[in-house]
Design an enzyme around this catalytic site. Structure first.
Site, PDB file in Angstrom:
ATOM      1  NE  ARG A  21       5.505  11.161  12.579  1.00  0.00           N
ATOM      2  CZ  ARG A  21       4.544  10.239  12.575  1.00  0.00           C
ATOM      3  NH1 ARG A  21       4.237   9.590  13.680  1.00  0.00           N
ATOM      4  NH2 ARG A  21       3.903   9.972  11.455  1.00  0.00           N
ATOM      5  N   GLY A  32       0.829  -1.211   0.000  1.00  0.00           N
ATOM      6  CA  GLY A  32       0.000   0.000   0.000  1.00  0.00           C
ATOM      7  C   GLY A  32       0.857   1.252   0.000  1.00  0.00           C
ATOM      8  CG  ASP A  77      -1.249  -5.998  -1.008  1.00  0.00           C
ATOM      9  OD1 ASP A  77      -2.311  -6.493  -0.563  1.00  0.00           O
ATOM     10  OD2 ASP A  77      -0.837  -4.863  -0.691  1.00  0.00           O
ATOM     11  CG  HIS A 117       3.796   3.839  17.419  1.00  0.00           C
ATOM     12  ND1 HIS A 117       4.506   4.977  17.139  1.00  0.00           N
ATOM     13  CD2 HIS A 117       2.902   3.710  16.416  1.00  0.00           C
ATOM     14  CE1 HIS A 117       4.061   5.501  16.022  1.00  0.00           C
ATOM     15  NE2 HIS A 117       3.083   4.762  15.568  1.00  0.00           N
ATOM     16  CB  ILE A 163       4.110   2.151   4.434  1.00  0.00           C
ATOM     17  CG1 ILE A 163       3.365   3.174   5.304  1.00  0.00           C
ATOM     18  CG2 ILE A 163       5.539   1.986   4.950  1.00  0.00           C
ATOM     19  CD1 ILE A 163       3.324   2.850   6.785  1.00  0.00           C
ATOM     20  CG  ASN A 171      -5.170  -4.849  11.095  1.00  0.00           C
ATOM     21  OD1 ASN A 171      -5.471  -5.226   9.968  1.00  0.00           O
ATOM     22  ND2 ASN A 171      -5.182  -3.585  11.436  1.00  0.00           N
TER      23      ASN A 171
HETATM   24  P1  A3D Z   1      -2.320   0.724   3.257  1.00  0.00           P
HETATM   25  O1  A3D Z   1      -2.008   1.703   2.187  1.00  0.00           O
HETATM   26  O2  A3D Z   1      -3.745   0.425   3.565  1.00  0.00           O
HETATM   27  O3  A3D Z   1      -1.549  -0.658   2.936  1.00  0.00           O
HETATM   28  C1  A3D Z   1      -1.771  -1.846   3.596  1.00  0.00           C
HETATM   29  C2  A3D Z   1      -1.678  -2.949   2.575  1.00  0.00           C
HETATM   30  O4  A3D Z   1      -1.753  -4.208   3.260  1.00  0.00           O
HETATM   31  C3  A3D Z   1      -2.801  -2.915   1.528  1.00  0.00           C
HETATM   32  O5  A3D Z   1      -2.255  -2.831   0.232  1.00  0.00           O
HETATM   33  C4  A3D Z   1      -3.515  -4.243   1.764  1.00  0.00           C
HETATM   34  O6  A3D Z   1      -4.047  -4.822   0.573  1.00  0.00           O
HETATM   35  C5  A3D Z   1      -2.399  -5.097   2.341  1.00  0.00           C
HETATM   36  N1  A3D Z   1      -2.837  -6.312   3.002  1.00  0.00           N
HETATM   37  C6  A3D Z   1      -3.982  -6.548   3.687  1.00  0.00           C
HETATM   38  N2  A3D Z   1      -4.012  -7.824   4.089  1.00  0.00           N
HETATM   39  C7  A3D Z   1      -2.876  -8.410   3.681  1.00  0.00           C
HETATM   40  C8  A3D Z   1      -2.331  -9.713   3.791  1.00  0.00           C
HETATM   41  N3  A3D Z   1      -2.975 -10.684   4.430  1.00  0.00           N
HETATM   42  N4  A3D Z   1      -1.124  -9.967   3.221  1.00  0.00           N
HETATM   43  C9  A3D Z   1      -0.468  -8.980   2.577  1.00  0.00           C
HETATM   44  N5  A3D Z   1      -0.929  -7.729   2.428  1.00  0.00           N
HETATM   45  C10 A3D Z   1      -2.123  -7.445   2.972  1.00  0.00           C
HETATM   46  O7  A3D Z   1      -1.681   1.199   4.636  1.00  0.00           O
HETATM   47  P2  A3D Z   1      -0.302   1.974   4.869  1.00  0.00           P
HETATM   48  O8  A3D Z   1       0.732   1.431   3.957  1.00  0.00           O
HETATM   49  O9  A3D Z   1      -0.559   3.443   4.907  1.00  0.00           O
HETATM   50  O10 A3D Z   1       0.004   1.533   6.381  1.00  0.00           O
HETATM   51  C11 A3D Z   1       0.306   0.195   6.667  1.00  0.00           C
HETATM   52  C12 A3D Z   1       0.284  -0.084   8.169  1.00  0.00           C
HETATM   53  O11 A3D Z   1       1.306   0.669   8.819  1.00  0.00           O
HETATM   54  C13 A3D Z   1      -1.020   0.326   8.860  1.00  0.00           C
HETATM   55  O12 A3D Z   1      -1.340  -0.664   9.817  1.00  0.00           O
HETATM   56  C14 A3D Z   1      -0.665   1.627   9.537  1.00  0.00           C
HETATM   57  O13 A3D Z   1      -1.486   1.897  10.652  1.00  0.00           O
HETATM   58  C15 A3D Z   1       0.759   1.325   9.948  1.00  0.00           C
HETATM   59  N6  A3D Z   1       1.584   2.492  10.276  1.00  0.00           N
HETATM   60  C16 A3D Z   1       2.434   2.354  11.320  1.00  0.00           C
HETATM   61  C17 A3D Z   1       3.253   3.400  11.687  1.00  0.00           C
HETATM   62  C18 A3D Z   1       4.181   3.249  12.851  1.00  0.00           C
HETATM   63  O14 A3D Z   1       4.911   4.169  13.168  1.00  0.00           O
HETATM   64  C19 A3D Z   1       4.204   2.008  13.594  1.00  0.00           C
HETATM   65  C20 A3D Z   1       3.217   4.611  10.972  1.00  0.00           C
HETATM   66  C21 A3D Z   1       2.353   4.723   9.903  1.00  0.00           C
HETATM   67  C22 A3D Z   1       1.531   3.643   9.552  1.00  0.00           C
END
Ligand code: A3D
Length: 311
Positions: free
Chosen positions: A154, A12, A34, A178, A14, A98
């Protein structure tokens, strides 16, 4: 020497940026994984980055996949898989979903690359890294959560913006969980070796500490939909690079404490030395009484989220 293999679980916001940054740093060949529904999206992102390479001339092979077999023998995994909270969904529902994803990811990583180094990014971070560790049975040094690296970056960025100096010269660590209870150790922050507390008045420092605590939420509010992704991706890449290049950098990460800082059996943000052995060491130091009590509060928050995983 063959190139390292880096697998990104979740392609996604990140995940896509992780692929770009890892390629630009020539850390190795990259797989963006993914779910089958999103296979076209990750194949597209991979192809797009392949076509960007000629401008800077960096060599890396980037491919998208939804087949775990393609990830066999990976050296590093960075896990961002998960779903965001949807309207009508409460915190527990989100955690359940999750958690299910994390357990599935853990058992698959164990099958395809049992000796890899795994960096967890998915939220709720403190629960997810614990769930991965418990489900995979990996050695504690090979599992780590990314949070302190981002929270510290940050804090450093806000200090540099306040003082008008280079971010490069600002050092500071943010420890703990966190979330809002994170613990910025302002006492040890410096700007080019000069203590931050002598350069920034206490009231301004307090504003900056609070902004750091809620920095993720500030971006969520601005976006309206989705959360931060550039800085989170860079933070995880710093950790992966330190492992792959055996740099032995000291980065605040959610590492498993077994007695360090008086914490037993929880992943929590502590200064961690990352090298080819994964988290090779936790650097412990004497905390002040205020810092100790702040760390105890953040530990309570971590314990609560871990309890909710029922693991
Ligand atoms: P997003 O763009 O929604 O990407 C998540 C991806 O995971 C999507 O492409 C989904 O299709 C994929 N996914 C769902 N289920 C599965 C699976 N079973 N196997 C493989 N892929 C799957 O989210 P994002 O990239 O913005 O964020 C990803 C995660 O990081 C989220 O949980 C956020 O809350 C977290 N996050 C954490 C921090 C920290 O500092 C810890 C900061 C920012 C985001």
């Amino acid at each position: 020497m063959s190139r390292a293999k880096i697998s990104l679980i979740g392609g996604g916001q990140i995940g896509g940026n992780l692929a770009l940054l890892a390629a630009q740093k020539e850390l190795g060949d990259i797989k963006i994984f993914d779910i089958p529904n999103a296979e076209g999206m990750v194949k597209g992102k991979a192809l797009d980055i392949m076509q960007l390479r000629p401008h800077d001339g960096f060599d890396a092979d980037i491919t998208g996949t939804s087949d775990w077999n393609d990830l066999k023998g990976s050296d590093v995994f960075i896990v961002t898989a998960g779903i965001p909270r949807k309207p009508g969904m409460n915190r527990e529902d989100l955690l359940d979903i999750n958690l299910g994803i994390m357990k599935d990811v853990a058992s698959n990583i164990k099958k395809v690359a049992p000796n890899s180094f795994v960096i967890i990014v998915s939220n709720p971070l403190d629960a997810m890294v614990y769930a991965f560790y418990k489900t995979s049975g990996f050695k504690k040094n090979m599992v780590v959560g990314m949070a302190g690296a981002l929270d510290s970056a940050r804090f450093r960025a806000f200090i540099a913006m306040e003082v008008g100096c280079s971010v490069q010269d600002v050092t500071c660590m943010v420890l703990g969980g966190h979330g809002d209870t994170m613990v910025p150790i302002t006492r040890l922050g410096t700007i080019g070796g000069v203590p931050i507390e002598t350069l920034v008045p206490p009231d301004r420092l307090e504003v900056i500490v609070n902004r750091t605590r809620f920095a993720g939420g500030e971006i969520v509010k601005l976006f309206g939909n989705g959360s931060a992704f550039y800085a989170p991706a860079q933070s995880a890449i710093e950790m992966a690079e330190s492992f792959l290049r055996d740099k032995k950098r000291v980065i605040p990460c959610a590492s498993l404490c077994e007695g360090e800082f008086g914490i037993e059996g929880y992943f929590i943000g502590v200064p961690s030395l990352i090298g080819k052995g994964g988290v090779e060491k936790i650097l412990e130091f004497e905390l002040s009484n205020n810092e100790k009590s702040a760390l105890n509060s953040t530990l309570d928050a971590v314990k609560q989220t871990v309890k909710e995983t029922k693991l």
